[in-house]
Scaffold this active site. Structure first.
Site, PDB file in Angstrom:
ATOM      1  N   CYS A   1      -0.737  -0.096   1.894  1.00  0.00           N
ATOM      2  CA  CYS A   1      -0.386   0.689   0.477  1.00  0.00           C
ATOM      3  C   CYS A   1      -0.740   2.041   0.766  1.00  0.00           C
ATOM      4  CB  CYS A   1      -1.042  -0.073  -0.500  1.00  0.00           C
ATOM      5  SG  CYS A   1      -1.070   0.897  -2.173  1.00  0.00           S
TER       6      CYS A   1
ATOM      7  N   TYR B   1      -3.496   3.067 -10.335  1.00  0.00           N
ATOM      8  CA  TYR B   1      -3.441   2.041 -11.039  1.00  0.00           C
ATOM      9  C   TYR B   1      -4.314   1.436 -12.014  1.00  0.00           C
ATOM     10  CZ  TYR B   1       1.127   1.870  -8.204  1.00  0.00           C
ATOM     11  OH  TYR B   1       1.923   2.361  -7.487  1.00  0.00           O
TER      12      TYR B   1
ATOM     13  N   ASN C   1       5.970  -4.554  -2.241  1.00  0.00           N
ATOM     14  CA  ASN C   1       5.054  -4.858  -3.429  1.00  0.00           C
ATOM     15  C   ASN C   1       5.282  -6.159  -4.152  1.00  0.00           C
ATOM     16  OD1 ASN C   1       3.143  -2.730  -3.480  1.00  0.00           O
ATOM     17  ND2 ASN C   1       4.561  -1.333  -4.207  1.00  0.00           N
TER      18      ASN C   1
ATOM     19  N   HIS D   1      -3.627  -1.978  -5.297  1.00  0.00           N
ATOM     20  CA  HIS D   1      -3.656  -1.497  -6.704  1.00  0.00           C
ATOM     21  C   HIS D   1      -4.572  -1.771  -7.565  1.00  0.00           C
ATOM     22  CE1 HIS D   1       1.016  -0.583  -6.045  1.00  0.00           C
ATOM     23  NE2 HIS D   1       0.230  -0.096  -5.002  1.00  0.00           N
TER      24      HIS D   1
ATOM     25  N   ARG E   1      13.936  -4.196 -10.409  1.00  0.00           N
ATOM     26  CA  ARG E   1      12.735  -3.402 -11.006  1.00  0.00           C
ATOM     27  C   ARG E   1      12.818  -2.944 -12.281  1.00  0.00           C
ATOM     28  NH1 ARG E   1      10.148   1.913  -8.313  1.00  0.00           N
ATOM     29  NH2 ARG E   1       8.849   2.560 -10.160  1.00  0.00           N
TER      30      ARG E   1
HETATM   31 MN   LIG Z   1       1.153   0.251  -3.060  1.00  0.00          MN
END
Ligand SMILES: [Mn+2]
Ligand SMILES: [Mn+2]
Ligand SMILES: [Mn+2]
Ligand SMILES: [Mn+2]
Lengths: 439, 439, 439, 439
Positions: B173, B256, B152, B203, B98
């Site tokens: 989510c 997002y 994700n 998102h 990540r």
């Molecule tokens: Mn999410």
């Protein structure tokens, strides 16, 4: 079409420096396209240019020995009345406005271009009220005439007319024909041996196939292009696409794709130019000044070579060929901006697309397009919605639509939209009556 | 579903620091959702975390006095066998990956985020081979089980499973539920009095309507939000949208969306963070370390407050409510990632969308969506094609698809794509078997 | 909805023999649906019926001890003013017209039915001007009210309102609920344990799935149905479908499908009935006469058993449940006629479909439908276009549209269209103002 | 296309009585379409006809002085190997099967026709296995060859090839060209001055526009047609359409539309013919016998006049013009059966439509079609689904698909389907290997 009385064409923005191109086009095709009356129309502010280029036009037809009457007028309605074709090549706000379109976005480190992105939107907002006015005149004075629109952003302007009027309209651009000529060069053949499958929106069009003797040579074109020396249109610096980009797109991008595929390089080039020789608009302004000096020369009786520097090559060919295909009911293929109506399934029916079309006296019918692959579909769709919003903004003076048009445009970073739009509106307000009323 | 033998759930990535959330969720709902066996699965590298969090989980269920057997295992197939639900919350490449997803794009002045843009694509490329493997196990060992995917980028991963397997899958989510809670706060009501119309992609979802007592209050929400103090999810800095942006969108953006609507501000914030406290991934890494220290405490028998700092609020509620709605055939509304199948007409049938859906034992049926307005349609379409290309790249190791996925993504400036993609592939190559084979 | 002043409902066609059904429905649900004022509206010709049924209604509410004020009026506007719900159960031209709708097609050996085929078109043509008038009154006097339309052909009438007005409208039919009850019987379960996936058009709706405890039992339903003793609605003779037909359709046909799937048998039955006991309309006429005799009895204070013979079982349940779901913002599933808007992708957005929908105070949102298989798709599409043409004919008095509506209808042999249509128009001309004007 | 070795054409079903037509076509076009080798292929049962017609063909080319080698063979693979074009005009089961196709439906008072309705379905079921076999041979032996399919039902057969193979295929029918010639007659002009807009399915195609000098004359055509003496193709009795029908359709129906628009009249005519001179198949059988008698005459060296009685006028022109347009990369308009791919938006992408198309060496690209009006849309959609089901039945031997194909066909009353289908399958079982396997 009342041919008996002779073919009448009205060219709005007739004082343009391009006019000798179209005059030459009509002269070359006189045998098949016997224009009797050509009305060059301009506005008061363009009168001096109209006079100069109009006299040149008269010398050109005289020299060529063809019987075309060149009329110079500021009376648009007189020009439109009973015309067979109305062509538009006007520029609302003149070159000064174009230069603003280039410079305002640059303040925000944003691509400033006369047709693509924020500059193109500004130009569309200025132009839509005028083109709808012209269409209104046509509905009254020449309801059967074809409107052949060159005015940029050609796709958006054509779509505004298509959505909001009943006028017969086609939009035109030299980009596809330029791409076809380059494809021919790359394949070492003649352009008329090729049949191109163009699909997309104006200035966002891809060459999906290039048929030579029945075979699709697009992969060969891409490979050769990737390895070398393709040259774009004059208006746009000549960056390389890169092999991986070309291979992964799998079709021929248009020169304006550089703004999408090579954004930063183009932006840097624009900034550099603005600091040095000036934006393209500023360069053109000087070029035009010298062209008009040339045009004044009474010994000049043909289109001067220097006009080629101006950009817009083959515009005249594209236009005159299209007009002749309609006039003569030719049944030939042209690359035009035309109502989608399902041709490209992933775009709305009422959008105007740029597409290989079959043209006869009844107009242009787009050849159906196979479903688009993801790499061009998504980009087309988002730019198409930008165009839709721009047209709503342009027709209704809808600030929210303008705001969102810029917000979703791939070339406009969203956090600048508010200020950028404020500049665009305030600095163009004299040409934005729709925004005066609504805001 | 062979309920007689008791409800079995397998959680892949069970060693996650989030696990206490889901344990709490199952405990709270034990009366209606009597989980008998909960398998927490992890890989060798996560064994130490699995042990710590697994022991905490055992203490939690014991403290709560519910009869859930917590199984800790590295044997995924044992966990999946005959499971009723498989939930996924794993992270291929751990937090190190990540952090790379965040940092690599930043080298190119490009948004670096774990789910959105280039970082999200990298994560998808790593995750797709693993999720397809899990689906394969499920097809063999638990063909009737539901896969509830949290991993994700949740929409893309769910779509990959939906397109390439026959497994029953829903993606989840916490963003919609967080937005709903905020909407409730803004309207000074309770979340369960609201019915939200969410539409979009994971998102990239908009709250199109917020029905309170039958009335759509979305304009009121937007107005209040524009005037003030809305707070986003923990992962994302809390910039203001701006009145004009909100009004012109006309619906509620998700947190997002800041990456799309406030790109430069978000980028600057990321760069600043990377130079100071570290990227969000680096912060989380420290946070996780301290969480696991906390978890080790044998006196800790409930979910610690500190976990809330971690982000992902309500994940557990979203997940356990969804599982219970399926298990109990509830016929209630949930906000899930589900196959489009025409719900949103302007997106392909086989895309996975995030949508208000009706959920019962037979799964989730999306409520039909009215045609989308231009301002969200174009953006959705281009991001959807990015997702489609990413899935092709992830499944087939298709370099061209990966190249075009980045090229058309609105947050990736195109001239960096080649280098950026080279970095992503080379620095993740241990997790990209599909690219080893093909390139 | 101004609840403070009490719930007001206006029932247009209140003199109908069905009215006791709806009165009973409101009485049963009084606790959750506290109707304060119920306006029963009728026209001069129906005044005597209105008086009889209205007095019965008053005795019913009194007997039940609920506080519903029953208003009897010929003033439609008074009834509509500030209503919360307007329900329509009127019949333009009364039973005489229905009998004509049945008999005129029979002259041509063509199915004569009150809602399906030529008879249904005639009824639609008569009803559309009236319903649009009602909608106009509502727009003026009760713009927030819901129009709950029962008037047949329910789908077409609802679509006409949906296309040509801004009124909030839902169409209702008892067919889906009857099918659900039968399915429950076949599966030996309770209807409220089932969740049906209905898709189609009114009176051309299929039960695509029957979920019982999460499992789709439709194949079991079909198999049992094929082997035996399913009974249809009262209006329609009870022919067997045949195993091969049911298996190849693969879903549950509605009773009206007999006209499509067993055309000749239905036609023969109709011809026989017309020669003997009379058409269904003629039978109903006698039945109604005896019902009104019954209703006159001042000792009658509840809905009489004999009404069940009349057909239309569960109409009241369907209607009152729907009204209550809206009024109480229930978030429950109902089977209604609602604007398609992409729910069924192969039908136009602006068509009205019959579909499993999620209902709350904001109205009905159809659950998205998976793409339809060929065997129902083609039939739906052609009947939908018939409906579209019928609406155009009904709204504009467009003879060509009416001609083509009949021409493409699968139940009308095309060579009879001219004469059949001439009969329909001339014998209904008193109720076809739109055709008087235009022809 | 390896032109160096000379153009090779294989004609499957070469023993057909039509063959002299196509021979004449090749002779007339020899200058532009220099066929070197023409393989006439037939099966054992057709050998005697192949011999007769083959000798005539040889005499014809010799008489014409063109250098075409006529090869007569029963070896299909030899004929196909390296062919440039494969044309199909075969008839599985010979005329006997056609006569059955006509007679079986008549037993049930149902239209019995060789391409439309139940008879057409039977023919499709017999033909699909054979055409897929031919396509398989082509894939192996002549992968670049074009399959030009004449075998009826031409649209369905072409669609089967298009859906289930990768062969380049176009379907052809003489109906559009016949309609164009008639339109020319009606307008008192030459066919080559017209440009027709044909849209629909094979034998269900409408002339939507007839452009003469750029003007759409379709209304004039319809008006003249309505008032008088239009003559259809030879196969179909010559009923009048009726003014109201024509006006309300608003476009030119094809001759086969009589089955849809004048069903009963056509049925009565068929019944009468069957009782008297015999079905069309029986008439043709006699006609063919006498034709072959004629063909035997060694003095006959040109196509005999008598062939014109046979029906199928202009087939040869349609075919040879299409082949020449491909061979010579002409860029001309032809009316062909081609994959829809969105051309007609209301039909699936993978359906084959009959459409005005632009033809060059790369094949046929359909001109995009504007959205269809209701009166033709619904009919097209239901017949298209019938075709889809027929193809599924034909390819997979799917009884349910066959059952539903007949059930939804507008010309087949549904209650006869079971018995009718049983007759079709049992009486054609020798030609239905797919049904032998599955049932
Ligand atoms: Mn999410
Ligand atoms: Mn251009
Ligand atoms: Mn009904
Ligand atoms: Mn044919």
């Amino acid at each position: 079409m009342p041919v008996e009385r002779g073919l009448k064409i009205a060219t709005i923005g007739g004082g343009s420096s391009y006019t000798p191109e179209i005059i030459e086009g009509f002269i070359k095709r006189y045998a098949e396209l016997p224009v009797k009356d050509l009305y060059l129309v301009d506005i008061e502010a363009g009168k001096w240019k109209l006079e100069i280029v109009g006299q040149l036009a008269r010398r050109m037809v005289k020299e060529a020995g063809v019987d075309i009457n060149i009329h110079l007028t500021l009376d648009r309605r007189e020009a439109i009345k009973d015309a067979d074709f109305v062509t538009t090549q006007f520029r609302v706000g003149l070159l000064e406005a174009r230069i603003r379109d280039e410079k305002i976005p640059l303040r925000y480190n944003c691509i400033g271009q006369k047709t693509t992105g924020a500059g193109g939107m500004a130009k569309a907002l200025r132009t839509i009220p005028v083109i709808l006015d012209i269409a209104k005149d046509m509905a009254e004075l020449a309801p059967d005439a074809w409107l052949i629109n060159f005015t940029n952003p050609s796709g958006i302007i054509t779509e505004a007319v298509s959505k909001y009027t009943d006028i017969k309209v086609l939009g035109l651009c030299n980009v596809p024909i330029v791409m076809e000529k380059m494809t021919a060069e790359i394949l070492e053949t003649a352009a008329d041996k090729l049949r191109m499958d163009f699909v997309g929106l104006n200035h966002l069009v891809w060459g999906r196939a290039a048929y030579l003797n029945g075979e699709n040579k697009i992969n060969e074109v891409i490979t050769k292009l990737a390895s070398g020396n393709f040259r774009g249109v004059k208006n746009i610096p000549d960056y390389e696409w890169g092999t991986d980009l070309l291979n992964s797109v799998g079709m021929l991008p248009c020169p304006y794709h550089r703004y999408y595929y090579l954004t930063d390089l183009m932006l840097k080039e624009e900034i550099k130019a603005a600091r040095n020789e000036g934006t393209r608009g500023e360069v053109v302004k000087k070029l035009e000044a010298s062209l008009f000096e040339l045009y004044k020369n009474e010994d000049l009786k043909v289109k001067p070579k220097e006009l080629e520097e101006r950009g817009g090559q083959y515009y005249s060919d594209a236009a005159c060929d299209l007009i002749s295909a309609i006039y003569n009911d030719k049944g030939t293929i042209h690359y035009v901006n035309v109502k989608n109506n399902g041709t490209v399934n992933c775009l709305p029916n009422d959008s105007v697309i740029e597409r290989t079309s079959y043209v006869g006296k009844n107009g242009a019918t787009p050849l159906n397009s196979d479903p688009l692959p993801s790499q061009i579909k998504g980009l087309l769709q988002v730019v198409n919605e930008y165009e839709t919003l721009t047209i709503e903004a342009g027709v209704h003076g809808d600030y929210n639509a303008a705001f969102q048009a810029l917000t979703i445009h791939p070339l406009v970073e969203s956090s600048i939209v508010k200020d950028l739009l404020a500049d665009i509106i305030s600095e163009n307000i004299d040409y934005l009556p729709q925004f005066k009323v609504n805001n």
